[in-house]
Design a protein around this motif. Sequence first.
Motif, mmCIF file in Angstrom:
data_model
loop_
_atom_site.group_PDB
_atom_site.id
_atom_site.type_symbol
_atom_site.label_atom_id
_atom_site.label_comp_id
_atom_site.label_asym_id
_atom_site.label_seq_id
_atom_site.Cartn_x
_atom_site.Cartn_y
_atom_site.Cartn_z
ATOM 1 N N PRO A 67 -5.447 -1.646 -1.291
ATOM 2 C CA PRO A 67 -5.791 -2.760 -2.198
ATOM 3 C C PRO A 67 -7.299 -2.881 -2.409
ATOM 4 O O PRO A 67 -7.760 -3.076 -3.542
ATOM 5 N N ALA A 68 -8.078 -2.714 -1.322
ATOM 6 C CA ALA A 68 -9.543 -2.776 -1.467
ATOM 7 C C ALA A 68 -10.058 -1.563 -2.242
ATOM 8 O O ALA A 68 -10.994 -1.685 -3.057
ATOM 9 N N LEU A 69 -9.460 -0.400 -2.015
ATOM 10 C CA LEU A 69 -9.925 0.812 -2.715
ATOM 11 C C LEU A 69 -9.646 0.741 -4.215
ATOM 12 O O LEU A 69 -10.398 1.293 -5.018
ATOM 13 N N THR A 70 -8.565 0.062 -4.597
ATOM 14 C CA THR A 70 -8.303 -0.053 -6.040
ATOM 15 C C THR A 70 -9.386 -0.906 -6.715
ATOM 16 O O THR A 70 -9.671 -0.715 -7.889
ATOM 17 N N ARG A 71 -10.002 -1.816 -5.952
ATOM 18 C CA ARG A 71 -11.045 -2.676 -6.548
ATOM 19 C C ARG A 71 -12.346 -1.906 -6.790
ATOM 20 O O ARG A 71 -13.203 -2.344 -7.555
ATOM 21 N N THR A 72 -12.521 -0.751 -6.130
ATOM 22 C CA THR A 72 -13.765 0.027 -6.286
ATOM 23 C C THR A 72 -13.498 1.393 -6.920
ATOM 24 O O THR A 72 -14.408 2.225 -6.964
ATOM 25 N N SER A 73 -12.245 1.640 -7.374
ATOM 26 C CA SER A 73 -11.862 3.012 -7.776
ATOM 27 C C SER A 73 -12.297 3.965 -6.660
ATOM 28 O O SER A 73 -13.006 4.952 -6.890
#
Length: 232
Positions: free
Chosen positions: A124-130
């Motif tokens: 979920p956090a990685l999707t916020r930073t691509s």
Amino acid sequence: MAEPVMLITGASRGIGAATARAAAAAGYRLALLSRSADALAPLVDELGDDALALPCDITDWPALSAAVQHVEDHFGRLDAAFANAGLSLETSFLGNGGADPEQWRDMVLTNVYGAAITARAALPALTRTSGHLLLTGSNAGRGIRPGSLYSATKWAVTGLAQNIRAECVGTGVRVTLVQPGMVETEMTASTQGVPKLRAEDIANAVLYALGQSPGVDVNEVVIRPVGQDPNR
Ligand SMILES: NC(=O)c1ccc[n+]([C@@H]2O[C@H](COP(=O)([O-])OP(=O)(O)OC[C@H]3O[C@@H](n4cnc5c(N)ncnc54)[C@H](OP(=O)(O)O)[C@@H]3O)[C@@H](O)[C@H]2O)c1
């Protein structure tokens, strides 16, 4: 942009520690996970203020998810997660030596469940930073190793990486599976007389995958020492 942030499991020694050093040199701020706080402390001292020790068992979902949340709270972002922690035991299904089956559970939980919930906690956090998820599989997750449950757990990591990448289509998240051959670490200390990579060689492969332009997803890196027996 602020310096990128990378989380590494199994960071206290071996491949994880070598990758932490290489990532720090490349400008990453780091969240370093392993069970032992004492083992993480010297590395965090060495790397300085931009490294955070988060002692945590990756098979404990409440602890792991809280640690990943703490990374975002502390650094404000998460750009890369390296699901690297693992455990190796010799096994025999015929009962010809190897670890007692009571011990097999820890290896399956660490190598398969631990890697899976590391992905679940970080994505979920990685999707916020691509961002970028990397997993340490193994050359043993590509071939047949007679009697080896470890090899089967690493086949599972091969499948995990592929299934996670498929779910990440459209999110901008990259997923890289790193599959080392034999590496000189505590895990292989009892295996003598065979060629081995250095942990730094795997760190270089991780940094290579991380360093590609955002549109490039290095799916798999297979890296083996020159002269390694193809069946090891
Ligand atoms: N060495 C090789 O030849 C080789 C080859 C192919 C793949 N691999 C894979 O590479 C990865 C790293 O191995 P390595 O060779 O660097 O081994 P290592 O030196 O034994 O390091 C393993 C790391 O994982 C951590 N760890 C183990 N169980 C954990 C848990 N439940 N929760 C959190 N951390 C845990 C350990 O720290 P604590 O004990 O403090 O928790 C340590 O930091 C593993 O996935 C391994 O299967 C290794």
